[in-house]
Write an enzyme that holds these catalytic residues in place. Structure first.
Site, mmCIF file in Angstrom:
data_model
loop_
_atom_site.group_PDB
_atom_site.id
_atom_site.type_symbol
_atom_site.label_atom_id
_atom_site.label_comp_id
_atom_site.label_asym_id
_atom_site.label_seq_id
_atom_site.Cartn_x
_atom_site.Cartn_y
_atom_site.Cartn_z
ATOM 1 N N ASP A 1 -5.335 9.955 7.208
ATOM 2 C CA ASP A 1 -6.067 8.895 6.509
ATOM 3 C C ASP A 1 -6.315 7.721 7.447
ATOM 4 O OD1 ASP A 1 -3.459 7.997 6.700
ATOM 5 O OD2 ASP A 1 -3.163 7.695 4.558
ATOM 6 N N ASN B 1 3.844 3.673 -5.008
ATOM 7 C CA ASN B 1 3.044 4.073 -6.179
ATOM 8 C C ASN B 1 2.880 5.599 -6.265
ATOM 9 O OD1 ASN B 1 1.278 4.624 -4.119
ATOM 10 N ND2 ASN B 1 -0.417 3.376 -4.900
ATOM 11 N N HIS C 1 1.634 7.565 -3.928
ATOM 12 C CA HIS C 1 0.483 8.155 -3.223
ATOM 13 C C HIS C 1 0.930 9.019 -2.045
ATOM 14 C CE1 HIS C 1 -0.316 4.528 -0.255
ATOM 15 N NE2 HIS C 1 0.727 5.235 0.106
ATOM 16 N N GLU D 1 -4.555 8.185 -4.202
ATOM 17 C CA GLU D 1 -4.000 7.124 -5.036
ATOM 18 C C GLU D 1 -3.849 7.587 -6.484
ATOM 19 O OE1 GLU D 1 -2.812 4.922 -3.201
ATOM 20 O OE2 GLU D 1 -4.199 3.310 -2.716
HETATM 21 P P1 PGA Z 1 5.445 3.960 5.008
HETATM 22 O O1 PGA Z 1 4.166 4.436 4.234
HETATM 23 O O2 PGA Z 1 5.946 5.140 5.784
HETATM 24 O O3 PGA Z 1 4.966 2.865 5.917
HETATM 25 O O4 PGA Z 1 6.442 3.503 3.989
HETATM 26 C C1 PGA Z 1 4.264 5.532 3.378
HETATM 27 C C2 PGA Z 1 3.015 5.664 2.553
HETATM 28 O O5 PGA Z 1 2.468 4.653 2.078
HETATM 29 O O6 PGA Z 1 2.576 6.809 2.348
#
Ligand code: PGA
Length: 239
Positions: free
Chosen positions: A67, A136, A138, A143
């Site tokens: 992404d 959340n 995701h 999302e």
């Molecule tokens: P993070 O992100 O590893 O920085 O916690 C995880 C995500 O949002 O998928």
């Protein structure tokens, strides 16, 4: 879903790195997809050490980006691509020709989605994904509310993702849209490894493992994945 709880971040990172090395050794030409973000940094460091010790070789692997924030590329400090170059591609000496990443500055983002979908299709499917999870729920920028049949798509980011995402940038950035592989890509991939650490992830992790499968918490779809390994630092696990 195979869930392992490890005593700390280092042990979680080691477990994930060793599983990745095992899978890449069994399939040196694998198409792999590793998430950016803060969680995988320790895993990448261990992978770089394993590669330096000749215990794994990523030289014949192909990499596809998961992404990106729309409007950013690898010249933007804190972008997904910049993070991956710094923490993974450069330490592992991955050749640019073996990397396919969304150009999130492209004029035609739909065409970008098609290009990346085609790249994956040309390789059959993704062999191995390393994912994190958002608070959340995701996966990538899939999302809450995402269709479980989605391929690559552009998304209006969830409010939570917009505010949490500021942590990657030195100065405040406007984060409104993302471009991401879809849940269908995740479900079609041969193996998924998900890592999480920190008590602030425990609620999402608990629902991912035990909750009803719902697109309101996209990671719940992993309950139905045929080969999914979850490595949790103890704080992210609720008994
Ligand atoms: P993070 O992100 O590893 O920085 O916690 C995880 C995500 O949002 O998928």
């Amino acid at each position: 879903m195979n869930v392992s709880v490890l005593k700390d971040y280092e042990a979680m990172s080691k477990a994930a790195a060793e599983k990745i090395a095992e899978l890449v050794n069994a399939n040196p030409n694998a198409l792999v997809c590793f998430a950016a973000g803060s969680t995988p940094i320790g895993t990448f460091e261990i992978l770089a050490d394993l590669a330096a010790d000749k215990k794994v070789d990523f030289g014949s692997c192909k990499f596809v980006g998961l992404d990106e924030w729309v409007g950013m590329d690898k010249t933007d400090s804190g972008s997904c691509q910049e993070t991956l170059w710094k923490t993974l591609f450069l330490p592992l000496q991955i050749k640019e020709e073996n990397i396919c990443f969304f150009d999130a500055k492209a004029k035609d983002l739909q065409q970008e989605c098609q290009r990346v979908d085609q790249y994956i299709m040309d390789h059959g499917n993704i062999d191995l994904m390393l994912l994190g999870i958002g608070v959340n729920g995701h996966l990538g920028f899939n999302e809450p509310g995402v269709s479980f049949n989605s391929l690559s798509h552009v998304v209006n980011l969830d409010q939570n993702t917009k505010s949490v995402g500021q942590k990657y940038f030195e100065t405040e950035r406007e984060l409104s849209k993302g471009i991401t592989l879809g849940t269908q890509h995740i479900m079609d991939s041969n193996t998924v490894i998900l890592i999480a650490n920190g008590a602030y992830k425990a609620e999402a992790v608990h629902r991912m493992i035990h909750g009803e499968v719902t697109n309101e918490l996209p990671a719940t779809i992993l309950q139905t994945h045929r080969e999914c390994y979850v490595y949790l630092e103890e704080g992210a696990f609720r008994r």
